[in-house]
Design a protein around this motif. Structure first.
Motif, PDB file in Angstrom:
ATOM      1  N   GLN A 187     152.282  57.188  34.587  1.00 39.04           N
ATOM      2  CA  GLN A 187     151.046  56.865  33.994  1.00 39.04           C
ATOM      3  C   GLN A 187     150.928  55.569  33.889  1.00 39.04           C
ATOM      4  O   GLN A 187     151.805  54.798  33.634  1.00 39.04           O
ATOM      5  CB  GLN A 187     151.518  57.537  32.340  1.00 39.04           C
ATOM      6  N   SER A 188     149.659  55.214  34.229  1.00 43.29           N
ATOM      7  CA  SER A 188     149.494  53.486  34.678  1.00 43.29           C
ATOM      8  C   SER A 188     148.273  52.984  33.662  1.00 43.29           C
ATOM      9  O   SER A 188     148.176  51.918  33.893  1.00 43.29           O
ATOM     10  CB  SER A 188     148.899  53.751  36.170  1.00 43.29           C
ATOM     11  N   SER A 189     148.056  53.528  32.630  1.00 44.47           N
ATOM     12  CA  SER A 189     147.044  52.892  31.787  1.00 44.47           C
ATOM     13  C   SER A 189     147.929  52.337  30.641  1.00 44.47           C
ATOM     14  O   SER A 189     148.497  52.956  30.019  1.00 44.47           O
ATOM     15  CB  SER A 189     146.251  53.986  31.081  1.00 44.47           C
ATOM     16  N   SER A 234     149.543  54.112  27.236  1.00 45.55           N
ATOM     17  CA  SER A 234     151.011  54.158  27.047  1.00 45.55           C
ATOM     18  C   SER A 234     151.265  54.152  25.538  1.00 45.55           C
ATOM     19  O   SER A 234     152.466  54.557  25.467  1.00 45.55           O
ATOM     20  CB  SER A 234     151.627  53.102  27.593  1.00 45.55           C
ATOM     21  N   LYS A 292     150.941  58.310  24.908  1.00 45.82           N
ATOM     22  CA  LYS A 292     151.936  58.658  25.714  1.00 45.82           C
ATOM     23  C   LYS A 292     153.272  58.023  26.288  1.00 45.82           C
ATOM     24  O   LYS A 292     153.542  57.776  27.279  1.00 45.82           O
ATOM     25  CB  LYS A 292     151.342  59.358  26.999  1.00 45.82           C
ATOM     26  N   GLU A 295     155.555  60.009  28.239  1.00 47.70           N
ATOM     27  CA  GLU A 295     155.449  60.264  29.652  1.00 47.70           C
ATOM     28  C   GLU A 295     155.393  59.136  30.415  1.00 47.70           C
ATOM     29  O   GLU A 295     155.937  58.989  31.688  1.00 47.70           O
ATOM     30  CB  GLU A 295     153.992  61.069  29.593  1.00 47.70           C
ATOM     31  N   THR A 296     155.011  57.869  29.975  1.00 43.79           N
ATOM     32  CA  THR A 296     154.849  56.633  30.486  1.00 43.79           C
ATOM     33  C   THR A 296     156.227  55.975  31.034  1.00 43.79           C
ATOM     34  O   THR A 296     156.661  55.837  32.056  1.00 43.79           O
ATOM     35  CB  THR A 296     154.359  55.287  29.653  1.00 43.79           C
ATOM     36  N   SER A 356     157.961  58.891  33.607  1.00 41.55           N
ATOM     37  CA  SER A 356     157.302  58.872  35.132  1.00 41.55           C
ATOM     38  C   SER A 356     157.581  57.351  35.554  1.00 41.55           C
ATOM     39  O   SER A 356     157.717  57.303  36.994  1.00 41.55           O
ATOM     40  CB  SER A 356     155.841  59.057  34.960  1.00 41.55           C
ATOM     41  N   TYR A 410     153.660  50.742  28.839  1.00 40.33           N
ATOM     42  CA  TYR A 410     153.715  50.664  30.011  1.00 40.33           C
ATOM     43  C   TYR A 410     154.320  49.604  30.821  1.00 40.33           C
ATOM     44  O   TYR A 410     155.167  49.494  31.691  1.00 40.33           O
ATOM     45  CB  TYR A 410     152.079  50.715  30.548  1.00 40.33           C
TER      46      TYR A 410
END
Length: 315
Positions: free
Chosen positions: A81-83, A87, A90, A93-94, A97, A146
């Motif tokens: 997850q790249s935002s 982040s 999420k 998930e960040t 991943s 992130y």
């Protein structure tokens, strides 16, 4: 390198797609992975020259089977997850991943003593507020989940390289653009905003125009990345060293149509919040000199904006 075989993990973003096509041109056999069945079907139709498979980065047995079967000479870990903004919403998930998946690959490579280069995509979001030009040893004080996840993966990749002699690379990426960039990101938003102002007189709303970044062109950065991967395993910067503020990029966008951005742009905030960094500049020249690499960006600033606008006008 005799076996020119590459696996790109998390290949549905701009870097993954552009890199895959570049490697194929360089006679690599390339396998690209995604976790999404929906994206898989779309990408197979849109890019028939690329080979995509659905893949779970959290299953170590599957990772082992893939690597032993394909015997790649290089693995690009681009998953995650790249935002930075997303982040905060999420967080789990960040983290998993960007970090856990990376950790799984490193463990499988080490446990099976595989001779493979491993590239990990990290980010300038690791550094937070910083006054000097960024290098890989700059203080890492991320301001979002992130950046924190990228910091952990950066440290892990370095640890495995130092401890076990693995061929691991960390590429510290700065803001990067291309025609494949999601239109919700800033530069596409600015370009499309200028088009809509010209065609319809529409207003463009932005949070602020104070931030300065090095806005890079993705295909150039992929070429630069491969130059570094021919050198010894290391941590390095991926950027062009050319910084522009949002306001400057706005001016370029609206000047394309001979418009004054101030007549169309509404700025919400006059100050930055505590999680926003005003300026990030890279010490890319240090890494080019250290590795005897010749690189000069050709697409940046006004050229980058004009290239994007021309594309959107014809899209």
């Amino acid at each position: 390198m005799k076996n020119k075989s590459a696996i790109i993990i998390g290949a549905t973003g701009q870097y993954g797609l552009i890199l895959a096509n570049l490697l194929i041109k360089k006679k690599y056999e390339v396998l690209s992975t995604t976790r999404s069945s929906i994206k898989l079907n779309i990408l197979k139709k849109k890019y028939p020259n690329l080979k995509f498979v659905k893949f779970n980065i959290y299953n170590k047995n599957n990772i082992k089977k893939l690597l032993l079967k394909r015997c790649p000479s290089i693995i690009f870990y681009l998953a995650g997850q790249s935002s930075p903004a997303l982040s905060f919403v999420k967080k789990k998930e960040t983290f998993v991943s960007n970090y856990q998946g990376c950790k799984n690959f490193l463990e499988v490579i080490h446990e099976n003593n595989l001779a493979v280069k491993f590239f990990n995509a990290t980010s300038s979001e690791m550094f937070g507020h910083i006054n000097n030009k960024i290098n890989h040893n700059s203080p890492k004080n991320p301001l979002n989940p992130y950046g924190e996840a990228k910091k952990k993966s950066f440290n892990l990749v370095k640890e495995y390289r130092d401890k076990f002699g693995m061929q691991n690379y960390n590429g510290i990426m700065f803001n990067t653009e291309s025609f494949l960039r999601d239109k919700n990101f800033l530069i596409p938003t600015i370009c499309i905003g200028a088009i809509n102002a010209f065609k319809k007189g529409n207003e463009l709303k932005l949070n602020n125009i104070l931030v300065s970044r090095e806005w890079n062109w993705c295909s150039e950065q992929c070429e630069l990345m491969l130059k570094f991967l021919k050198k010894k395993p290391q941590d390095f910067i991926l950027s062009n060293g050319k910084s522009y503020s949002i306001e400057q990029m706005l001016k370029f966008s609206f000047q394309y149509f001979n418009l004054n951005y101030k007549n169309f742009v509404k700025v919400k905030f006059s100050k930055l919040n505590k999680n926003e960094v005003k300026s990030k500049k890279s010490n890319i020249k240090k890494y080019l000199k250290r590795n005897n690499i010749k690189f000069e960006s050709k697409i940046y600033g006004k050229k980058l904006i004009y290239k994007m606008i021309k594309y959107y006008l014809n899209d």
